[in-house]
Design a protein around this motif. Sequence first.
Motif, PDB file in Angstrom:
ATOM      1  N   TRP A  57       0.857  -1.184   0.000  1.00  0.00           N
ATOM      2  CA  TRP A  57       0.000   0.000   0.000  1.00  0.00           C
ATOM      3  C   TRP A  57       0.887   1.227   0.000  1.00  0.00           C
ATOM      4  O   TRP A  57       1.686   1.432   0.912  1.00  0.00           O
ATOM      5  N   ASN A  58       0.755   2.036  -1.044  1.00  0.00           N
ATOM      6  CA  ASN A  58       1.445   3.305  -1.110  1.00  0.00           C
ATOM      7  C   ASN A  58       0.474   4.362  -0.621  1.00  0.00           C
ATOM      8  O   ASN A  58      -0.498   4.694  -1.298  1.00  0.00           O
ATOM      9  N   ALA A  59       0.727   4.891   0.555  1.00  0.00           N
ATOM     10  CA  ALA A  59      -0.182   5.834   1.209  1.00  0.00           C
ATOM     11  C   ALA A  59       0.254   7.289   1.032  1.00  0.00           C
ATOM     12  O   ALA A  59      -0.196   8.158   1.769  1.00  0.00           O
ATOM     13  N   SER A  60       1.079   7.558   0.046  1.00  0.00           N
ATOM     14  CA  SER A  60       1.584   8.927  -0.132  1.00  0.00           C
ATOM     15  C   SER A  60       0.472   9.932  -0.427  1.00  0.00           C
ATOM     16  O   SER A  60       0.644  11.121  -0.172  1.00  0.00           O
ATOM     17  N   ALA A  61      -0.667   9.471  -0.926  1.00  0.00           N
ATOM     18  CA  ALA A  61      -1.777  10.383  -1.235  1.00  0.00           C
ATOM     19  C   ALA A  61      -2.705  10.610  -0.047  1.00  0.00           C
ATOM     20  O   ALA A  61      -3.682  11.347  -0.159  1.00  0.00           O
ATOM     21  N   TYR A  62      -2.410   9.981   1.088  1.00  0.00           N
ATOM     22  CA  TYR A  62      -3.287  10.060   2.257  1.00  0.00           C
ATOM     23  C   TYR A  62      -2.587  10.780   3.406  1.00  0.00           C
ATOM     24  O   TYR A  62      -1.366  10.772   3.507  1.00  0.00           O
ATOM     25  N   SER A  63      -3.380  11.374   4.283  1.00  0.00           N
ATOM     26  CA  SER A  63      -2.804  12.077   5.429  1.00  0.00           C
ATOM     27  C   SER A  63      -2.208  11.085   6.420  1.00  0.00           C
ATOM     28  O   SER A  63      -2.614   9.921   6.468  1.00  0.00           O
ATOM     29  N   SER A  64      -1.260  11.556   7.207  1.00  0.00           N
ATOM     30  CA  SER A  64      -0.654  10.680   8.215  1.00  0.00           C
ATOM     31  C   SER A  64      -1.693  10.393   9.295  1.00  0.00           C
ATOM     32  O   SER A  64      -2.630  11.161   9.507  1.00  0.00           O
ATOM     33  N   GLY A  65      -1.525   9.277   9.965  1.00  0.00           N
ATOM     34  CA  GLY A  65      -2.466   8.888  11.007  1.00  0.00           C
ATOM     35  C   GLY A  65      -2.551   7.385  11.136  1.00  0.00           C
ATOM     36  O   GLY A  65      -1.746   6.650  10.578  1.00  0.00           O
ATOM     37  N   VAL A  66      -3.558   6.945  11.856  1.00  0.00           N
ATOM     38  CA  VAL A  66      -3.764   5.520  12.098  1.00  0.00           C
ATOM     39  C   VAL A  66      -4.772   4.988  11.077  1.00  0.00           C
ATOM     40  O   VAL A  66      -5.805   5.603  10.836  1.00  0.00           O
ATOM     41  N   TYR A  67      -4.449   3.842  10.513  1.00  0.00           N
ATOM     42  CA  TYR A  67      -5.335   3.176   9.560  1.00  0.00           C
ATOM     43  C   TYR A  67      -5.511   1.726   9.968  1.00  0.00           C
ATOM     44  O   TYR A  67      -4.660   1.148  10.641  1.00  0.00           O
ATOM     45  N   PHE A  68      -6.612   1.153   9.554  1.00  0.00           N
ATOM     46  CA  PHE A  68      -6.907  -0.257   9.806  1.00  0.00           C
ATOM     47  C   PHE A  68      -7.040  -0.960   8.470  1.00  0.00           C
ATOM     48  O   PHE A  68      -7.596  -0.401   7.527  1.00  0.00           O
ATOM     49  N   TYR A  69      -6.531  -2.177   8.393  1.00  0.00           N
ATOM     50  CA  TYR A  69      -6.694  -2.956   7.172  1.00  0.00           C
ATOM     51  C   TYR A  69      -7.404  -4.261   7.520  1.00  0.00           C
ATOM     52  O   TYR A  69      -7.216  -4.827   8.593  1.00  0.00           O
ATOM     53  N   LYS A  70      -8.250  -4.683   6.598  1.00  0.00           N
ATOM     54  CA  LYS A  70      -9.136  -5.812   6.859  1.00  0.00           C
ATOM     55  C   LYS A  70      -9.063  -6.809   5.721  1.00  0.00           C
ATOM     56  O   LYS A  70      -9.179  -6.444   4.547  1.00  0.00           O
ATOM     57  N   LEU A  71      -8.853  -8.065   6.076  1.00  0.00           N
ATOM     58  CA  LEU A  71      -8.868  -9.178   5.135  1.00  0.00           C
ATOM     59  C   LEU A  71     -10.220  -9.862   5.242  1.00  0.00           C
ATOM     60  O   LEU A  71     -10.641 -10.227   6.346  1.00  0.00           O
ATOM     61  N   GLU A  72     -10.893 -10.019   4.115  1.00  0.00           N
ATOM     62  CA  GLU A  72     -12.169 -10.729   4.085  1.00  0.00           C
ATOM     63  C   GLU A  72     -12.119 -11.786   2.995  1.00  0.00           C
ATOM     64  O   GLU A  72     -11.739 -11.504   1.857  1.00  0.00           O
ATOM     65  N   THR A  73     -12.494 -12.988   3.362  1.00  0.00           N
ATOM     66  CA  THR A  73     -12.627 -14.088   2.420  1.00  0.00           C
ATOM     67  C   THR A  73     -13.678 -15.029   2.965  1.00  0.00           C
ATOM     68  O   THR A  73     -14.123 -14.856   4.112  1.00  0.00           O
ATOM     69  N   GLU A  74     -14.099 -15.972   2.173  1.00  0.00           N
ATOM     70  CA  GLU A  74     -15.162 -16.875   2.609  1.00  0.00           C
ATOM     71  C   GLU A  74     -14.750 -17.605   3.889  1.00  0.00           C
ATOM     72  O   GLU A  74     -13.749 -18.309   3.928  1.00  0.00           O
ATOM     73  N   GLY A  75     -15.480 -17.354   4.961  1.00  0.00           N
ATOM     74  CA  GLY A  75     -15.229 -18.045   6.214  1.00  0.00           C
ATOM     75  C   GLY A  75     -14.184 -17.394   7.111  1.00  0.00           C
ATOM     76  O   GLY A  75     -13.840 -17.943   8.154  1.00  0.00           O
TER      77      GLY A  75
END
Length: 81
Positions: A57-75
Amino acid sequence: NFSLSQNYPNPFNPETKIKFAIPKEGNVMISVYDVSGRLVTELVNQNFKAGTFEVTWNASAYSSGVYFYKLETEGFTETKR
C-alpha cells in the motif's frame, strides 16, 4: 490456515507491505479504513489460489495517522491496525 500479518514497516512512510495466507482458493478482499471507519481504499478484490501473498500500500496520497486494514474471504475476516 488463514492468517493476516502485521504490516511492515510499521510505522511507514509512504509504503507498507501486508502479508496474508489462505488455505484454499477463493475471493480475497483487503480494504483500508481510517479511524472513523470510512473506507480509504480497496487494495485487493480478486480470486487467489491457496498460498501466502503480499500486497503493498502506497499511502503517499493520504494524510498521516492511524489506519486499519481488513482481510475478508469466505469463512474468515480479520482486521489489524
